[in-house]
Design a protein around this motif. Structure first.
Motif, PDB file in Angstrom:
ATOM      1  N   GLU A  83      -5.385   8.257   9.633  1.00  0.00           N
ATOM      2  CA  GLU A  83      -6.808   8.464   9.893  1.00  0.00           C
ATOM      3  C   GLU A  83      -7.513   8.922   8.619  1.00  0.00           C
ATOM      4  N   ARG A  84      -6.791   9.722   7.834  1.00  0.00           N
ATOM      5  CA  ARG A  84      -7.393  10.278   6.609  1.00  0.00           C
ATOM      6  C   ARG A  84      -6.923   9.546   5.355  1.00  0.00           C
ATOM      7  N   SER A  85      -6.057   8.572   5.542  1.00  0.00           N
ATOM      8  CA  SER A  85      -5.501   7.782   4.424  1.00  0.00           C
ATOM      9  C   SER A  85      -4.786   8.638   3.391  1.00  0.00           C
ATOM     10  N   ARG A  86      -4.288   9.789   3.811  1.00  0.00           N
ATOM     11  CA  ARG A  86      -3.543  10.606   2.850  1.00  0.00           C
ATOM     12  C   ARG A  86      -2.568  11.532   3.571  1.00  0.00           C
ATOM     13  N   MET A  87      -1.648  12.058   2.810  1.00  0.00           N
ATOM     14  CA  MET A  87      -0.662  12.968   3.369  1.00  0.00           C
ATOM     15  C   MET A  87      -1.156  14.404   3.248  1.00  0.00           C
ATOM     16  N   PHE A  88      -0.613  15.271   4.053  1.00  0.00           N
ATOM     17  CA  PHE A  88      -0.884  16.700   3.894  1.00  0.00           C
ATOM     18  C   PHE A  88       0.006  17.227   2.761  1.00  0.00           C
ATOM     19  N   PRO A  89      -0.302  18.420   2.238  1.00  0.00           N
ATOM     20  CA  PRO A  89       0.464  18.962   1.094  1.00  0.00           C
ATOM     21  C   PRO A  89       1.939  19.199   1.466  1.00  0.00           C
ATOM     22  N   PRO A  90       2.798  19.346   0.449  1.00  0.00           N
ATOM     23  CA  PRO A  90       4.216  19.588   0.728  1.00  0.00           C
ATOM     24  C   PRO A  90       4.402  20.815   1.624  1.00  0.00           C
ATOM     25  N   LEU A  91       5.347  20.707   2.559  1.00  0.00           N
ATOM     26  CA  LEU A  91       5.641  21.850   3.424  1.00  0.00           C
ATOM     27  C   LEU A  91       6.756  22.685   2.810  1.00  0.00           C
TER      28      LEU A  91
ATOM     29  N   ASP B  10       6.655   5.497  -5.117  1.00  0.00           N
ATOM     30  CA  ASP B  10       5.306   5.956  -4.774  1.00  0.00           C
ATOM     31  C   ASP B  10       5.265   6.662  -3.414  1.00  0.00           C
ATOM     32  N   ALA B  11       6.361   6.593  -2.644  1.00  0.00           N
ATOM     33  CA  ALA B  11       6.338   7.158  -1.296  1.00  0.00           C
ATOM     34  C   ALA B  11       6.272   8.683  -1.331  1.00  0.00           C
ATOM     35  N   VAL B  12       5.659   9.234  -0.301  1.00  0.00           N
ATOM     36  CA  VAL B  12       5.481  10.689  -0.214  1.00  0.00           C
ATOM     37  C   VAL B  12       6.217  11.186   1.031  1.00  0.00           C
ATOM     38  N   VAL B  13       7.201  12.062   0.829  1.00  0.00           N
ATOM     39  CA  VAL B  13       8.048  12.529   1.937  1.00  0.00           C
ATOM     40  C   VAL B  13       7.619  13.915   2.419  1.00  0.00           C
ATOM     41  N   ARG B  14       7.597  14.084   3.743  1.00  0.00           N
ATOM     42  CA  ARG B  14       7.371  15.411   4.328  1.00  0.00           C
ATOM     43  C   ARG B  14       8.360  15.621   5.477  1.00  0.00           C
TER      44      ARG B  14
ATOM     45  N   GLY C 121       0.811  -1.219   0.000  1.00  0.00           N
ATOM     46  CA  GLY C 121       0.000   0.000   0.000  1.00  0.00           C
ATOM     47  C   GLY C 121       0.838   1.260   0.000  1.00  0.00           C
ATOM     48  N   GLY C 122       0.172   2.397  -0.138  1.00  0.00           N
ATOM     49  CA  GLY C 122       0.853   3.677  -0.218  1.00  0.00           C
ATOM     50  C   GLY C 122       1.649   3.989   1.041  1.00  0.00           C
ATOM     51  N   VAL C 123       2.838   4.590   0.825  1.00  0.00           N
ATOM     52  CA  VAL C 123       3.752   4.884   1.927  1.00  0.00           C
ATOM     53  C   VAL C 123       3.910   6.387   2.085  1.00  0.00           C
ATOM     54  N   GLY C 124       3.735   6.854   3.303  1.00  0.00           N
ATOM     55  CA  GLY C 124       4.095   8.226   3.636  1.00  0.00           C
ATOM     56  C   GLY C 124       5.335   8.195   4.502  1.00  0.00           C
ATOM     57  N   ILE C 125       6.213   9.181   4.333  1.00  0.00           N
ATOM     58  CA  ILE C 125       7.419   9.248   5.163  1.00  0.00           C
ATOM     59  C   ILE C 125       7.441  10.594   5.860  1.00  0.00           C
ATOM     60  N   LEU C 126       7.479  10.567   7.182  1.00  0.00           N
ATOM     61  CA  LEU C 126       7.602  11.806   7.951  1.00  0.00           C
ATOM     62  C   LEU C 126       9.014  11.865   8.509  1.00  0.00           C
ATOM     63  N   SER C 127       9.767  12.851   8.061  1.00  0.00           N
ATOM     64  CA  SER C 127      11.132  13.015   8.536  1.00  0.00           C
ATOM     65  C   SER C 127      11.177  14.083   9.612  1.00  0.00           C
ATOM     66  N   GLY C 128      11.943  13.791  10.661  1.00  0.00           N
ATOM     67  CA  GLY C 128      12.141  14.779  11.721  1.00  0.00           C
ATOM     68  C   GLY C 128      13.456  15.513  11.564  1.00  0.00           C
ATOM     69  N   ALA C 129      13.935  15.633  10.337  1.00  0.00           N
ATOM     70  CA  ALA C 129      15.222  16.306  10.082  1.00  0.00           C
ATOM     71  C   ALA C 129      15.312  17.600  10.882  1.00  0.00           C
ATOM     72  N   CYS C 130      16.446  17.797  11.572  1.00  0.00           N
ATOM     73  CA  CYS C 130      16.541  18.925  12.505  1.00  0.00           C
ATOM     74  C   CYS C 130      16.801  20.241  11.792  1.00  0.00           C
ATOM     75  N   GLY C 131      17.343  20.188  10.568  1.00  0.00           N
ATOM     76  CA  GLY C 131      17.594  21.420   9.821  1.00  0.00           C
ATOM     77  C   GLY C 131      19.059  21.822   9.766  1.00  0.00           C
ATOM     78  N   SER C 132      19.903  21.257  10.645  1.00  0.00           N
ATOM     79  CA  SER C 132      21.320  21.611  10.607  1.00  0.00           C
ATOM     80  C   SER C 132      21.922  21.045   9.319  1.00  0.00           C
TER      81      SER C 132
END
Lengths: 408, 424
Positions: free
Chosen positions: A361-369, A331-335, A300-311
């Motif tokens: 919960e919503r079966s989808r990712m939020f838009p690109p940040l 197919d993965a979606v990164v945020r 199934g569809g994959v979302g990836i949430l990265s906690g990259a610190c920004g440094s």
């Protein structure tokens, strides 16, 4: 991981998050969809030249009704104790004494807030004092307030959760920045799988609005300053600290089923490692983690949430890793959530787990940040039923977790 | 062969190490503990001018460039770990292939660091928090960041000893050392790796920590003579004495230890823990959490209260702790209390805070191995409300088989460890 007894699989039955994008699930989802509002949330005045993400609106009196309890905590603990109450309530454990006595707590935290005006007063007076030792002792003995320094002890965070919410199974506090939050989740996960407990309250808090922490991070040249830049394109001085309180109730599938608790998502894997940070080492560690986790990932569809610190340097390495994952799973979606919520150190990973639940919960990712970065592609309406959460410490520690839709 | 008592989840202890105000190494500490020596002395690290408490069990002769909290805590942990890992003989080429759990004090900038940064980060400013750091070259004061991160101490130990996985740094206040051991027991039982290294260290005595505890009225003010200040279970006890130290234990799967021919020093048979929901610095007068905690350790070991011979008490010497600990022991052990010996190492070492649970576990291992109970010193005026055989003032030759080590912390965190003789 896969292969464990179905009854020992790990579910999430409660989640509470207060963050720079709001105190409840609706307001944060709305904020995540509204990239245009982002710069307004970043505070570039109070701690100028640095940037901070202050906590969003929430009413602590809902979960912490006694003013005396509220006074016994600084903001970090207040965010966390509130979020813990939300998570316990959602899991149907709040106020249930028999369940609370079986609930084990693992909290990730650093020290609480200091009395900054006292610090400033002492540092101003110290150079001119004849007897520096006597001056320091007198100023502190007169100026320190017992209620405040109790709020500084990290373990009193969990202590306050016990007192306010009645959680009494056990209480452990992990320290150690980003890894503390990752390891809190990992240990609870491993213990449930191994039958060393059924119900765990896992969480963390972080208060970014602290001049002492800005001094601490600035000493290493880690804070973004002067001009704002997108998360993936910052110099080494690239961290914007962000406040958060994030708590989860983790539970064995058997326990959740027996109680009839609603399962918000399934936690299928938690990985946590350390490596000596030579160039490429963190990426190699994360690649190993992904190699172990991907075997249990579905189609199934994959979302990836990265906690990259920004440094800059380490975030560029993490970006390289994420690009390699995209190569395997186009197919993965990164945020990168740091753009929306800043970097919440101990609370960063757990915050992203909860944002991942919001997506499931919503079966989808939020838009690109990060709209200027091809890594964060538009997801269209791609259905997502598993979320990979990555978290790398700014100095050390690499973590990864896989969340899956409960009915998936 | 009949099944051994406490067999189900037993974990072997194959290495121990410690450093305290009484000396470096287990062999330096143990004879002095049996002799009833005290490590408490006048504080010389900083000025105690104007303070009511002027004594502590600091560890002073470490020859450090900067004797601050992270440096002292790391140096002591490193020594204790070297001793424990060396004794265990587990791993080679500087690689200890097991998990690392470290109980360490929460770190923040001390006054030395704060003042340095005020002067160097913000030229012309006297405020440490002035937000105009324009002249600071990025990263010039990196050590003022890295050294003061809570995770750095464990990260350096993990690097130095080649430990596996992500090292965990933890605090449960005065129960921290015992919590580190409990995490290790659980990890070995899960079988992810055959061994775990559990460490407690605390080098946190400075002006501010001393004043904080003093303001809570937790510290003894009987400064003269220092060695008489810590008086657990005595009627005239007036608080604990802060101290420093570190201890390390190598925990190992028993089959793994036997297969490689390691000497098993003792077994960790059970752990109990419970959180109190009552108050931030006091235990609930119903003693429920303490009782659940002690019972939890005994249950986890598959033993019954009458199996226990000896308790290494939390025994801080505060009015509240000793009263509540006695109450909890009375409730759990009932008539068997009369056959129990209960002594407090803190009468000699002071309260090593974050390290105490680990330090006292190591001492409990020696207590079982050598068949001698360390004393509670300064027991000149027994508290008639506390009816315990505290092994008063003199060590006693007595072979214990099953011992409890209690650790109860501020904030309501309680941990008890059940340790068994290697032949038990």
């Amino acid at each position: 991981m896969t292969g464990s007894e179905p009854s020992r699989r790990v579910c999430i039955t409660g989640a509470g998050l207060v963050s720079p994008i709001g105190g409840d699930a609706e307001s944060r989802w709305a904020a995540l969809g509204d990239g245009a509002g982002r710069p307004a949330r970043v505070d570039h005045e109070t701690y100028a030249p640095f940037f901070t993400y202050p906590i969003g609106d929430f009413d602590p009196s809902v979960q912490i009704p006694k003013p005396g309890d509220q006074r016994a905590m600084g903001p970090m603990m207040l965010y966390g104790v509130h979020a813990a109450g939300v998570a316990l309530e959602q899991a149907g454990i709040k106020g249930e004494e028999a369940l609370l006595e079986q609930t084990h707590m693992i909290v990730a935290a650093g020290g609480g807030e200091r009395d900054w005006s006292l610090d400033e007063q002492i540092v101003k007076g110290l150079p001119g004092a004849n007897d520096k030792g006597a001056y320091l002792n007198r100023e502190m003995a007169d100026g320190l307030r017992p209620t405040l320094f109790l709020a500084q002890l990290p373990n009193l965070f969990a202590g306050n959760i016990s007192i306010v919410h009645g959680v009494s199974g056990s209480s452990r506090t992990f320290m150690g920045e980003e890894s503390a939050g990752i390891d809190a989740l990992r240990i609870a996960f491993d213990k449930i799988e191994a039958g060393q407990g059924d119900i765990f309250l896992v969480g963390a808090g972080f208060n970014a609005e602290r001049p002492d922490l800005h001094l601490m991070y600035h000493a290493a040249g880690l804070l973004l300053r002067d001009d704002y830049a997108g998360l993936w394109h910052r110099p080494d001085a690239g961290i914007c600290l962000g406040s958060a309180g994030a708590f989860l109730v983790l539970e064995s599938e058997q326990s959740a089923a027996e109680r009839g608790a609603r399962v918000l998502g399934r936690l299928s894997a938690v990985e946590s490692d350390r490596t000596r940070r030579v160039p490429g080492a963190a990426k190699a560690t994360a690649s190993g983690q992904f190699g172990r986790i991907k075997a249990s990932m579905g189609d199934g569809g994959v979302g990836i949430l990265s906690g990259a610190c920004g440094s800059g340097t380490i975030t560029a390495e993490e970006k390289g890793f994420l690009e390699s994952v995209l190569h395997e799973r186009p197919d993965a979606v990164v945020r990168g959530t740091g753009e929306a919520v800043g970097h919440a150190v101990e609370a960063a990973f757990l915050q992203n787990i909860i944002l991942g639940l919001d997506c499931l919960e919503r079966s989808r990712m939020f838009p690109p940040l990060a709209t200027d970065e091809p890594l964060e592609a538009d997801a269209d309406d791609r259905e997502v039923n598993q979320i990979l959460v990555t978290g790398w410490g700014h100095l050390k520690g690499e973590g990864m977790a896989l969340l899956e839709k409960a009915d998936g | 062969m009949a099944e051994r008592k406490g067999g189900a989840g037993r974990v072997a202890i194959t290495g121990i190490g410690m450093i305290t105000s009484l000396g470096r190494g287990v062999d330096a500490n143990w004879p002095r503990l049996l002799a009833g020596d005290s490590g408490i002395h006048e504080i010389t690290r900083f000025s105690t001018e104007g303070l009511r408490t002027k004594i502590a069990g600091t560890v002073d002769d470490l020859e450090l460039e900067t004797a601050n909290m992270p440096a002292i805590s790391y140096a002591m942990a490193d020594m204790a770990v070297a001793e424990a890992v060396g004794q265990s003989g587990f791993g080679d080429d500087g690689v200890f292939p097991g998990d690392l759990f470290v109980a360490a004090p929460p770190i923040e900038h001390d006054w030395m660091a704060r003042q340095f940064l005020a002067e160097h980060c913000s030229p012309g400013e006297t405020s440490p928090y002035a937000r105009r750091p324009i002249d600071t070259p990025d990263g010039a004061y990196f050590s003022y960041h890295e050294d003061f991160m809570n995770g750095t101490l464990a990260d350096r130990l993990a690097e130095n000893y080649g430990c596996s996985g992500s090292p965990i740094t933890l605090t449960t206040a005065c129960a921290s050392g015992a919590s580190a051991i409990q995490l290790g027991v659980e990890a070995v039982r899960r079988g992810e790796r055959p061994a775990a290294l559990c460490v407690g260290t605390d080098g946190s005595i400075n002006e501010e920590t001393l004043i904080r505890f003093a303001l809570l009225s937790a510290l003894s003010t009987k400064n003269d003579p220092p060695e008489k200040a810590a008086r657990p279970f005595s009627k005239n006890r007036d608080g604990f004495v802060m101290a420093e130290g570190a201890a390390a234990l190598v925990l190992e799967d028993p089959e793994h230890a036997k297969a490689r021919g390691a000497t098993i020093l003792a077994y960790l048979l059970g752990c109990g823990e419970a959180a109190d929901t009552f108050h931030r610095t006091r235990s609930n007068p119903n003693g429920r959490a303490i009782i659940r905690c002690i019972r939890g350790a005994i249950d986890d070991a598959g033993l019954s209260p009458t199996d226990i011979d000896y308790i290494n008490a939390h025994g801080t010497g505060t009015s509240e702790n000793d009263k509540m600990e006695h109450f909890g022991i009375s409730e759990v052990f009932g008539d068997h209390k009369a056959s129990l010996a209960v002594s407090s190492n803190k009468s000699m070492l002071g309260h090593t805070l974050t390290a105490a649970g680990a330090v006292e576990a190591v001492i409990t291992v020696k207590t079982l191995a050598d068949g001698i109970l360390p004393p509670t010193i300064n027991y000149d005026e027994p508290d008639p409300a506390i009816e315990l055989d505290v092994v008063p003032n003199q060590a006693r030759k007595q072979q214990a088989t099953f011992a409890l080590s209690n650790s109860f912390g501020f904030g309501g965190q309680n941990v008890s460890l059940l340790i068994g003789h290697p032949d038990a």
